[in-house]
Design a protein around this motif. Structure first.
Motif, PDB file in Angstrom:
ATOM      1  N   GLU A  42      17.448  -7.871-119.405  1.00 38.18           N
ATOM      2  CA  GLU A  42      16.076  -7.611-118.967  1.00 38.18           C
ATOM      3  C   GLU A  42      15.085  -8.602-119.566  1.00 38.18           C
ATOM      4  OE1 GLU A  42      15.298  -5.603-116.500  1.00 38.18           O
ATOM      5  OE2 GLU A  42      17.468  -5.289-116.371  1.00 38.18           O
ATOM      6  N   GLU A  74       9.707 -20.057-114.556  1.00 35.83           N
ATOM      7  CA  GLU A  74       9.563 -20.478-113.158  1.00 35.83           C
ATOM      8  C   GLU A  74       8.106 -20.764-112.815  1.00 35.83           C
ATOM      9  OE1 GLU A  74      11.607 -21.309-110.895  1.00 35.83           O
ATOM     10  OE2 GLU A  74      13.536 -20.628-111.672  1.00 35.83           O
ATOM     11  N   GLN A  75       7.212 -19.944-113.341  1.00 37.88           N
ATOM     12  CA  GLN A  75       5.783 -20.154-113.089  1.00 37.88           C
ATOM     13  C   GLN A  75       5.310 -21.464-113.724  1.00 37.88           C
ATOM     14  OE1 GLN A  75       3.221 -16.686-113.729  1.00 37.88           O
ATOM     15  NE2 GLN A  75       5.034 -15.359-113.602  1.00 37.88           N
ATOM     16  N   LYS A 131      15.369 -11.984-117.792  1.00 42.18           N
ATOM     17  CA  LYS A 131      14.734 -12.002-116.462  1.00 42.18           C
ATOM     18  C   LYS A 131      13.236 -12.265-116.590  1.00 42.18           C
ATOM     19  CE  LYS A 131      15.923  -8.662-113.630  1.00 42.18           C
ATOM     20  NZ  LYS A 131      16.320  -7.300-113.195  1.00 42.18           N
ATOM     21  N   GLN A 132      12.598 -11.631-117.565  1.00 39.14           N
ATOM     22  CA  GLN A 132      11.169 -11.844-117.786  1.00 39.14           C
ATOM     23  C   GLN A 132      10.897 -13.265-118.257  1.00 39.14           C
ATOM     24  OE1 GLN A 132       8.416  -9.769-117.151  1.00 39.14           O
ATOM     25  NE2 GLN A 132       7.437 -11.737-117.547  1.00 39.14           N
ATOM     26  N   HIS A 133      11.770 -13.740-119.156  1.00 34.68           N
ATOM     27  CA  HIS A 133      11.617 -15.094-119.699  1.00 34.68           C
ATOM     28  C   HIS A 133      11.740 -16.143-118.599  1.00 34.68           C
ATOM     29  CE1 HIS A 133      11.654 -18.244-122.688  1.00 34.68           C
ATOM     30  NE2 HIS A 133      12.802 -18.699-122.230  1.00 34.68           N
ATOM     31  N   PHE A 134      12.743 -15.983-117.745  1.00 32.90           N
ATOM     32  CA  PHE A 134      12.936 -16.939-116.662  1.00 32.90           C
ATOM     33  C   PHE A 134      11.812 -16.855-115.629  1.00 32.90           C
ATOM     34  CE2 PHE A 134      17.574 -17.276-117.790  1.00 32.90           C
ATOM     35  CZ  PHE A 134      17.541 -18.637-118.039  1.00 32.90           C
ATOM     36  N   ASP A 135      11.276 -15.675-115.439  1.00 36.10           N
ATOM     37  CA  ASP A 135      10.138 -15.526-114.529  1.00 36.10           C
ATOM     38  C   ASP A 135       8.945 -16.330-115.050  1.00 36.10           C
ATOM     39  OD1 ASP A 135       8.856 -14.272-112.203  1.00 36.10           O
ATOM     40  OD2 ASP A 135       7.648 -13.236-113.694  1.00 36.10           O
ATOM     41  N   ASP A 136       8.711 -16.241-116.368  1.00 39.04           N
ATOM     42  CA  ASP A 136       7.634 -17.024-116.982  1.00 39.04           C
ATOM     43  C   ASP A 136       7.899 -18.525-116.840  1.00 39.04           C
ATOM     44  OD1 ASP A 136       6.449 -14.663-117.713  1.00 39.04           O
ATOM     45  OD2 ASP A 136       7.223 -14.693-119.762  1.00 39.04           O
TER      46      ASP A 136
END
Length: 290
Positions: free
Chosen positions: A270, A280-281, A273-278
């Motif tokens: 989990e 990607e931005q 997923k948050q780290h990769f979302d950051d």
């Protein structure tokens, strides 16, 4: 495990041959005499070739290996390779590569050797040690990753991906000051991953020994229980690495490093997923990728 026993016993192979000598048959004594004088050559001879050289049958060679307590000639050969691989100079390794006659042969042999090394690693690696290593990485206050000379590329790979998953990952770099200065604050809450392959770096052993004395947990990624770092490690992940020439294959080491990263990552699913979302931005905003 039988394989582990045979690996450990190879350390005493020469003395074992000497002690068994009086009980050997006439043909086996000829083999023993030849090995004692030429064990560096025998390490890369097939059973058939050794028999031809000494003047005995291939079956006599196999029985000789059995008489020493090995399950077959390949195990005896592996034990001989364990004895010599850290002693061979680069020039001697180049001389060994007499079977590499052309580019097609080289490509074929090297890739097949890598496949065999990965298969051998899968068969020999300690799954319990792997699981414990993964958990220790996950819960460490700080992770230090050490690999010198060619092993540094594996350390860099492992460190790059662990740093995406975890905080406080430090790759010990020789261009960033003395190695001891980089781990001087190490404590019993920390983990050291030591990656070491022949010819084993003396400095790697010294740094790991210092970390061990400070109470750190040591994970070694190496090719042999005889490797200096393995003798002081809490977890040893054995990687098969046969000597093909003057270049040692690091492919199985990358595979095990990859498995460690994925193992740790799945336990932090989990957060990742948050780290990769950051990320990607950030990558989109600054056009990092095409």
């Amino acid at each position: 495990m039988e394989d582990s026993k045979e690996i450990k016993d190879s350390k005493h192979l020469i003395s074992n041959i000497q002690s068994q000598y009086p009980r050997l048959s006439k043909g086996q004594k000829l083999i023993a005499q030849y090995i004692l004088k030429n064990y560096d050559k025998v390490a890369f001879m097939t059973a058939c070739k050794l028999g031809e050289t000494v003047g005995v049958s291939e079956s006599t060679v196999v029985r000789f290996a059995n008489a020493l307590g090995y399950s077959g000639y390949p195990k005896l050969q592996s034990a001989l390779q364990e004895l010599i691989k850290n002693k061979l100079t680069t020039v001697q390794r180049v001389d060994m590569a007499h079977e590499y006659s052309d580019d097609s042969t080289i490509l074929n042999k090297v890739l097949k050797s890598d496949i065999d090394n990965i298969r051998g690693t899968l068969e020999e690696v300690d799954e319990i040690a792997f699981e414990e290593a993964s958990n220790k990485l996950l819960n460490a206050r700080k992770i230090y990753i050490l690999g010198m000379r060619s092993s540094f590329v594996v350390a860099q790979y492992l460190g790059f991906y662990l740093d995406i998953i975890l905080d406080s990952v430090h790759i010990i770099r020789m261009d960033m000051g003395d190695a001891f200065e980089q781990i001087v604050r190490i404590s019993e809450d920390d983990v050291v991953v030591a990656i070491s392959f022949p010819r084993y770096s003396k400095k790697s052993y010294q740094v790991v020994k210092y970390a061990k004395e400070k109470g750190a947990h040591v994970i070694s990624l190496t090719d042999s229980l005889f490797a200096p770092v393995a003798s002081i490690a809490d977890n040893t992940l054995l990687v098969k690495s046969s000597m093909a020439s003057f270049v040692d294959s690091l492919v199985p080491a990358f595979s095990v490093a990859n498995a460690l990263v994925i193992s740790v990552g799945m336990k932090e699913k989990e957060d990742i997923k948050q780290h990769f979302d950051d990320l990607e931005q950030i990558w989109t905003k600054y056009s990092v990728y095409e």
